[in-house]
Design a protein around this motif. Structure first.
Motif, mmCIF file in Angstrom:
data_model
loop_
_atom_site.group_PDB
_atom_site.id
_atom_site.type_symbol
_atom_site.label_atom_id
_atom_site.label_comp_id
_atom_site.label_asym_id
_atom_site.label_seq_id
_atom_site.Cartn_x
_atom_site.Cartn_y
_atom_site.Cartn_z
ATOM 1 N N LYS A 38 -6.553 12.148 3.029
ATOM 2 C CA LYS A 38 -5.952 10.889 3.443
ATOM 3 C C LYS A 38 -7.029 9.810 3.552
ATOM 4 N N VAL A 39 -6.572 8.573 3.431
ATOM 5 C CA VAL A 39 -7.440 7.426 3.709
ATOM 6 C C VAL A 39 -6.830 6.655 4.873
ATOM 7 N N THR A 40 -7.688 5.935 5.579
ATOM 8 C CA THR A 40 -7.241 5.168 6.736
ATOM 9 C C THR A 40 -7.469 3.684 6.480
ATOM 10 N N LEU A 41 -6.473 2.883 6.810
ATOM 11 C CA LEU A 41 -6.628 1.433 6.687
ATOM 12 C C LEU A 41 -6.436 0.797 8.062
ATOM 13 N N LEU A 51 0.816 -1.215 0.000
ATOM 14 C CA LEU A 51 0.000 0.000 0.000
ATOM 15 C C LEU A 51 0.849 1.264 0.000
ATOM 16 N N THR A 52 1.978 1.193 0.658
ATOM 17 C CA THR A 52 2.867 2.366 0.652
ATOM 18 C C THR A 52 3.300 2.690 -0.768
ATOM 19 N N ASP A 53 3.643 1.649 -1.559
ATOM 20 C CA ASP A 53 4.048 1.869 -2.950
ATOM 21 C C ASP A 53 2.862 2.312 -3.807
ATOM 22 N N LEU A 54 1.715 1.644 -3.604
ATOM 23 C CA LEU A 54 0.552 1.966 -4.428
ATOM 24 C C LEU A 54 0.085 3.397 -4.234
ATOM 25 N N LEU A 55 0.120 3.907 -3.005
ATOM 26 C CA LEU A 55 -0.415 5.242 -2.711
ATOM 27 C C LEU A 55 0.660 6.333 -2.724
ATOM 28 N N ALA A 56 1.897 5.944 -3.059
ATOM 29 C CA ALA A 56 2.955 6.960 -3.122
ATOM 30 C C ALA A 56 2.647 8.085 -4.102
ATOM 31 N N PRO A 57 1.998 7.782 -5.266
ATOM 32 C CA PRO A 57 1.704 8.884 -6.193
ATOM 33 C C PRO A 57 0.743 9.931 -5.632
ATOM 34 N N TYR A 58 0.041 9.603 -4.566
ATOM 35 C CA TYR A 58 -0.975 10.523 -4.048
ATOM 36 C C TYR A 58 -0.488 11.292 -2.819
ATOM 37 N N GLU A 59 0.820 11.199 -2.551
ATOM 38 C CA GLU A 59 1.362 11.971 -1.425
ATOM 39 C C GLU A 59 1.166 13.462 -1.669
ATOM 40 N N LEU A 91 0.404 -7.183 7.711
ATOM 41 C CA LEU A 91 -0.166 -8.437 7.255
ATOM 42 C C LEU A 91 0.739 -9.031 6.176
ATOM 43 N N PRO A 92 1.409 -10.142 6.472
ATOM 44 C CA PRO A 92 2.218 -10.786 5.431
ATOM 45 C C PRO A 92 1.308 -11.272 4.304
ATOM 46 N N ILE A 93 1.745 -11.133 3.076
ATOM 47 C CA ILE A 93 0.948 -11.587 1.931
ATOM 48 C C ILE A 93 1.804 -12.465 1.040
ATOM 49 N N GLY A 94 1.170 -13.475 0.473
ATOM 50 C CA GLY A 94 1.863 -14.359 -0.444
ATOM 51 C C GLY A 94 1.837 -13.822 -1.852
ATOM 52 N N PRO A 95 2.682 -14.364 -2.732
ATOM 53 C CA PRO A 95 2.740 -13.856 -4.115
ATOM 54 C C PRO A 95 1.424 -14.020 -4.869
ATOM 55 N N GLU A 96 0.645 -15.078 -4.545
ATOM 56 C CA GLU A 96 -0.627 -15.272 -5.239
ATOM 57 C C GLU A 96 -1.642 -14.195 -4.872
ATOM 58 N N ALA A 97 -1.513 -13.636 -3.651
ATOM 59 C CA ALA A 97 -2.477 -12.641 -3.196
ATOM 60 C C ALA A 97 -2.085 -11.222 -3.582
ATOM 61 N N ALA A 98 -0.812 -11.007 -3.932
ATOM 62 C CA ALA A 98 -0.335 -9.640 -4.164
ATOM 63 C C ALA A 98 -1.072 -8.966 -5.311
ATOM 64 N N THR A 99 -1.263 -9.692 -6.421
ATOM 65 C CA THR A 99 -1.899 -9.067 -7.581
ATOM 66 C C THR A 99 -3.354 -8.701 -7.323
ATOM 67 N N PRO A 100 -4.196 -9.621 -6.814
ATOM 68 C CA PRO A 100 -5.588 -9.205 -6.555
ATOM 69 C C PRO A 100 -5.684 -8.104 -5.503
ATOM 70 N N LEU A 101 -4.832 -8.141 -4.463
ATOM 71 C CA LEU A 101 -4.853 -7.061 -3.469
ATOM 72 C C LEU A 101 -4.439 -5.739 -4.100
ATOM 73 N N ALA A 102 -3.432 -5.802 -4.970
ATOM 74 C CA ALA A 102 -3.005 -4.577 -5.647
ATOM 75 C C ALA A 102 -4.128 -4.025 -6.524
ATOM 76 N N LEU A 103 -4.831 -4.910 -7.233
ATOM 77 C CA LEU A 103 -5.949 -4.462 -8.064
ATOM 78 C C LEU A 103 -7.034 -3.811 -7.211
ATOM 79 N N ILE A 104 -7.337 -4.430 -6.070
ATOM 80 C CA ILE A 104 -8.380 -3.899 -5.192
ATOM 81 C C ILE A 104 -8.021 -2.497 -4.710
#
Length: 520
Positions: A434-437, A378-386, A401-414
Motif C-alpha cells: 500500500k501507499v499512503t497519501l 486517486l481512487t480510480d487511478l489506483l484501482a488496478p492495483y487493489e 481536496l477539490p480540484i479543477g479541470p485544469e489541474a486534473a490532467t497534470p495531477l493524474a499524470l503525476i
C-alpha cells in the motif's frame, strides 16, 4: 507645473546679448506661432486697457521680425505692420526698462522717421520691452501719442505699462507652451503609431458603443488595403459560422465591462480564412464605466491547425490504447474459455484491465475524465492495483481536496507515474502493498524560497515503505519518469517536488499553490 526654464525673464534686466543675434531671435519668434495670435482677444483687451491707463490714442503689441514689425493687437491704428527700419520698438526691446521718447521730432534717432514726418505723426512714444524667458528681445508693448509729452509717463502709468507687458509675455508664453505640448503630443503619437505598426499583432481600439475607431498597419496589411480612409464592413470579414458567436461575446463583454477574449476566423486579403485570437481590455472612467477598449488580434491559424492535428493524433492514440485494453480482455476471455479453474483469475485480471482503462481516461489530454476531487481521482487511478479487494492507497486523513479541470490532467499524470513506478519497483509490486497519501496545509519551511505564503499552498505527501535506497544513476525512478513528474509539478502546477529515499522507504512531497489546483 511650469517648467523652471520657462520662468519670466527678470524685470529690469536687459536681454541676453547672445540672444540678440538675429538668427537666434528669429528662431525664438517662430516658437510662438504668431499668426494665430493676431487680434487675440486677450491681447486686444490689454491694448485697450493700456491705452486708457496712459491716456494715449494708440497702443500696440508689436513684435519685431526680420523685415517688419507686426502688431498682434492694436488700439487706435488701422495698420497691422510697418517696415522694421522705421520701428521704435526695435530700439525699445533692447533695453532693460521702459523707453520713453517725449518728442520724437527732437530725438536724433527718430526726427527723420517716416512715422514721425508722416502718418501717424508720432510725437510721444513709450515702450516696455517684451523679452522671452531665455532672454531674446521680441518687441514691445507701446503707447503712442500725436502730441509731445515733455513730462513723459506718471509713475503709475509706467508701472502699469510694465505690468501689462508682463501680461503680454504671459500670454505669449502660454501660447508657446501649448505649441510645444502639441508638438510633443504629435511626437508621442507618432512614436506610439510606429510602435503599434511594428508589433506582429493587429492592434485596435473601440468606443464605448462598440464601434472600432483605430487599427494599426497590420490590420490594413491583413485585409489588403493601402488607403486607411476606406471602410471595409467588419461583418463581411467573418467566417459565417463565427460571426454571431463573436458578436454575442463582444456584446456581453461590453455590457459587463469585463476583459474580452475569444477565437474566430477572419478572411485575409487572399480570401483565406485565418484563425485569430482576439483580446480586449476596457479602460474605466472615474465612475467605473468603460470609456474605451484596447486590444489585439493575433493570427493563431498555424498553431490552431497544429493543435488540431495534435488533438487528432491524441484521440487516435487514446482510441488505440483503449482498443489494446479491449483486445487484451478479449484474449483473456478467449484463452480461459472452458477453463473453470482459471475463471476467477480471468475475471480478476479483466477487472484490473478495465480499471487501467478508467485510469487512462484521466491522462487523456483531449477528452479525458476530470474528477472533482483528489480522493476520487486517486481512487480510480489506483484501482488496478487493489489486492484481494483491498484498496492500494491509504488516505492519512479524512481531508479531501477539490480540484479543477485544469489541474486534473497534470495531477493524474503525476500520480499515474508514481503508481506505475511503485508497481514496478516499490510497495505496489508486493502482494498487499500500500501507499499512503497525506493532504495537509503548508508550513513556513514547506514554502521557503517560493513566491507564495503558507496560507496559499497545500502539501501532498506520497509515502511507500520498504524501498531500498539506491544511487540516482542506478535507480529507474531518476530517468524520464522523474523529468515528467517535475515538468508536471513545476511547469504546469507551478509547485515544488522533493523525493527522499532512506531505510524507511520513499517519501515524495509536493508543495502546490492552492490556486493551481482549486476549481475555477
Amino acid at each position: 507645473m511650469l517648467n523652471e526654464t520657462l520662468l519670466p525673464w527678470p524685470q529690469g534686466k536687459a536681454p541676453d546679448p547672445e540672444q540678440t543675434v538675429e538668427a537666434k531671435r528669429k528662431a525664438v519668434l517662430e516658437l510662438y506661432g504668431l499668426d494665430a495670435l493676431e487680434d487675440d482677444p486677450e491681447l486686444v483687451q490689454i491694448t485697450h486697457f493700456t491705452a486708457r491707463l496712459c491716456g494715449a490714442p494708440i497702443c500696440l503689441v508689436s513684435l519685431v521680425e526680420e523685415e517688419r514689425q507686426r502688431f498682434l493687437a492694436r488700439e487706435g491704428l488701422e495698420e497691422n505692420e510697418t517696415p522694421r527700419p522705421t520701428s521704435f520698438c526695435a530700439h525699445a526691446m533692447l533695453l532693460s526698462d521702459v523707453m520713453v521718447v517725449p518728442d520724437a521730432r527732437e530725438d536724433e534717432r527718430f526726427e527723420t522717421n517716416p512715422l514721425v514726418t508722416g502718418h501717424p505723426h508720432i510725437r510721444f512714444y513709450a515702450g516696455a520691452p517684451l523679452i522671452s524667458h531665455e532672454g531674446a528681445p521680441l518687441g514691445s508693448l507701446c503707447v503712442i501719442d500725436t502730441e509731445p509729452r515733455p513730462q513723459g509717463l506718471t509713475d503709475l502709468q509706467k508701472e502699469g505699462l510694465l505690468v501689462m507687458a508682463a501680461s503680454v509675455m504671459r500670454r505669449l508664453r502660454h501660447r508657446r507652451e501649448a505649441l510645444a505640448q502639441q508638438a510633443e503630443l504629435k511626437r508621442s503619437e507618432k512614436q506610439l503609431q510606429t510602435l503599434a505598426d511594428s508589433i506582429p499583432d493587429i492592434a485596435w481600439s473601440a468606443r464605448p458603443d462598440g464601434s472600432f475607431d483605430y487599427f494599426n498597419q497590420r490590420w490594413y496589411d491583413f485585409i489588403g488595403l493601402s488607403d486607411k480612409t476606406r471602410h471595409v464592413p467588419r461583418h463581411d470579414l467573418f467566417h459565417p459560422d463565427d460571426k454571431h458567436a463573436w458578436l454575442d461575446k463582444w456584446e456581453e463583454a461590453r455590457r459587463e465591462a469585463q476583459p474580452y477574449e475569444t477565437e474566430y476566423r477572419l478572411k485575409r486579403a487572399d480570401g483565406e480564412y485565418r484563425w485569430m485570437l482576439v483580446r480586449g481590455v476596457p479602460v474605466y472612467n472615474s465612475a467605473g464605466h468603460a470609456e474605451r477598449w484596447f486590444g489585439t488580434l493575433t493570427d493563431i491559424d498555424a498553431s490552431k491547425r497544429e493543435s488540431d492535428q495534435r488533438d487528432l493524433l491524441a484521440r487516435e492514440l487514446s482510441h488505440r490504447i483503449k482498443n489494446i485494453f479491449a483486445v487484451i480482455s478479449g484474449l483473456i476471455a478467449l484463452r480461459t474459455r472452458g477453463r473453470d479453474d482459471l475463471g476467477d483469475f480471468a475475471g480478476e485480471l479483466t477487472g484490473t484491465i478495465k480499471s487501467l482503462g478508467r485510469a487512462h481516461d484521466y491522462v487523456n489530454p483531449v477528452a479525458g475524465r476530470k474528477g472533482d476531487s483528489l480522493r476520487e481521482l486517486l481512487t480510480d487511478l489506483l484501482a488496478p492495483y487493489e489486492s484481494a479487494g483491498e484498496p492500494a492507497i491509504v488516505f492519512a486523513s479524512e481531508e479531501d481536496l477539490p480540484i479543477g479541470p485544469e489541474a486534473a490532467t497534470p495531477l493524474a499524470l503525476i500520480f499515474h507515474e508514481l503508481a506505475t513506478n511503485s508497481a514496478k519497483y516499490g510497495a505496489l509490486s508486493n502482494e498487499g502493498g500500500k501507499v499512503t497519501l497525506d493532504v495537509r496545509g503548508a508550513e513556513d519551511d514547506d514554502v521557503e524560497g517560493m513566491t507564495i505564503g503558507r496560507e496559499d499552498a497545500v502539501v501532498l505527501r506520497w509515502s511507500e515503505p520498504g524501498i531500498a535506497p539506491g544511487g540516482a544513476e542506478d535507480n529507474p525512478r531518476e530517468g524520464f519518469g522523474s523529468r515528467l513528474l517535475r515538468t508536471s509539478v513545476e511547469g504546469q502546477l507551478r509547485g515544488r517536488m522533493t523525493r527522499i529515499f532512506d531505510e524507511n522507504g520513499l517519501d515524495v512531497k509536493l508543495v502546490l499553490p492552492a490556486a493551481s489546483i482549486a476549481p475555477k
